[in-house]
Design a protein around this motif. Sequence first.
Motif, short mmCIF file in Angstrom:
data_model
loop_
_atom_site.label_atom_id
_atom_site.label_comp_id
_atom_site.label_asym_id
_atom_site.label_seq_id
_atom_site.Cartn_x
_atom_site.Cartn_y
_atom_site.Cartn_z
N PRO A 1 0.81 -1.23 0.00
CA PRO A 1 0.00 0.00 0.00
C PRO A 1 0.83 1.27 0.00
N GLU A 2 2.00 1.22 0.63
CA GLU A 2 2.86 2.40 0.67
C GLU A 2 3.38 2.78 -0.72
N ARG A 3 3.26 1.85 -1.68
CA ARG A 3 3.63 2.11 -3.07
C ARG A 3 2.42 2.12 -3.98
N GLY A 4 1.24 2.05 -3.40
CA GLY A 4 0.01 2.07 -4.18
C GLY A 4 -0.37 0.74 -4.78
N GLU A 5 0.27 -0.34 -4.36
CA GLU A 5 0.00 -1.67 -4.91
C GLU A 5 -0.86 -2.47 -3.93
N ARG A 6 -2.02 -2.93 -4.40
CA ARG A 6 -2.98 -3.56 -3.49
C ARG A 6 -3.55 -4.86 -4.06
N CYS A 7 -2.72 -5.69 -4.64
CA CYS A 7 -3.18 -6.97 -5.19
C CYS A 7 -3.51 -7.95 -4.06
N ASN A 8 -4.56 -8.72 -4.24
CA ASN A 8 -4.96 -9.70 -3.23
C ASN A 8 -5.86 -10.74 -3.89
N PRO A 9 -5.35 -11.95 -4.16
CA PRO A 9 -6.15 -12.97 -4.85
C PRO A 9 -7.34 -13.46 -4.04
N GLY A 10 -7.43 -13.05 -2.78
CA GLY A 10 -8.58 -13.41 -1.97
C GLY A 10 -9.83 -12.63 -2.34
N LYS A 11 -9.65 -11.58 -3.15
CA LYS A 11 -10.79 -10.74 -3.52
C LYS A 11 -11.27 -11.03 -4.93
N LEU A 12 -12.55 -11.36 -5.06
CA LEU A 12 -13.14 -11.53 -6.38
C LEU A 12 -13.45 -10.15 -6.93
N LEU A 13 -12.99 -9.88 -8.15
CA LEU A 13 -13.08 -8.54 -8.72
C LEU A 13 -14.02 -8.49 -9.91
N LEU A 14 -14.82 -7.43 -9.95
CA LEU A 14 -15.68 -7.19 -11.10
C LEU A 14 -14.84 -6.75 -12.29
N ASP A 15 -15.28 -7.14 -13.47
CA ASP A 15 -14.66 -6.69 -14.71
C ASP A 15 -15.04 -5.22 -14.92
N PRO A 16 -14.06 -4.30 -15.02
CA PRO A 16 -14.39 -2.88 -15.23
C PRO A 16 -15.18 -2.63 -16.51
N TYR A 17 -15.07 -3.56 -17.47
CA TYR A 17 -15.76 -3.40 -18.75
C TYR A 17 -16.97 -4.33 -18.87
#
Length: 316
Positions: A88-104
């Motif tokens: 987070p201190e570099r703006g990177e917040r990847c986490n495979p535990g989170k299901l993500l919506l497709d932005p498109y």
Amino acid sequence: MRIWQESTEIGPRPGRMSPLGATFDGAGTNFAVFSEVAERVELCLFDEDGAEERVTLREVDGFVHHIYLPDVGPARRYGFRVHGPYRPERGERCNPGKLLLDPYARAIEGEVEWNEALFPYRFDDAGRRNDLDSAAFAPKSVVVNPYFDWGSDHPPRTPYHETVVYEAHVKGMTKTHPAIPEAIRGTYAALAHPAMVDYFVKLGVTAVELMPVHQFVHDHALTEKGLANYWGYNTIGFFAPHNAYCSSGQRGEQVQEFRSMVKALHEAGIEVILDVVYNHTAEGNRLGPVLSLRGLDNAAYYRLSAQDPRFYWDTT
């Protein structure tokens, strides 16, 4: 959860990087999503029972991860999981535990069910990455049918000096209208009902400006009080018609119903204008949920503070 068997006779193909999102071609669906920071992106497919299958998007061009899956068609629910750095201190917040919506995504099923699993931090330790799986509480993207009979439809293109705009809220405009069948009140179908179209025409309206109809989220703070986000200025899917405004379903039916509404208004010489908010999303500030963009590539999709990338640049 099952991992996709890539050795089957008819299995995944490389696909293409464009267009972004899920694109059905009549035989299968191409999936493409951008993430520069991702080390690996998984496409997650859900069956009717909610069981999850995962397939890795192995092809990457210009930081677009893509794949083509034969026999995956309209109404199929999906999401992404991103493996990569969590700093987070570099703006990177990847986490495979989170299901993500497709932005498109062109359609989204369900709504956010507020749970600790949706957040980037543990409630008992805000400094620790929250690896709880969010899939059971997150809405799902939906593959849609791109085909629609537009007939001779075309934009009315009324000159600006002749334009009369009527600002409207899809639900508020039609929810209690006595001339509209109760089953469709508060929906896109209701706005296309002859009673509404005739009303606009008699007023001399040439354009209807709809308050947010993009998929939005009811804020956590509101739902805790038993309230809802009525106005919709809390977008999570800029390309998906809000599913609660559809009378016929959430597996892509909202797209067809929205198209039918636009077609009906165009036939009456009425243009359709959409009110959109771009300066924030439903993921909120650094303490908000991980629903889509934040988990895909936080620093690419959002503007971060140059002084401290944990924070966002408020462009209000």
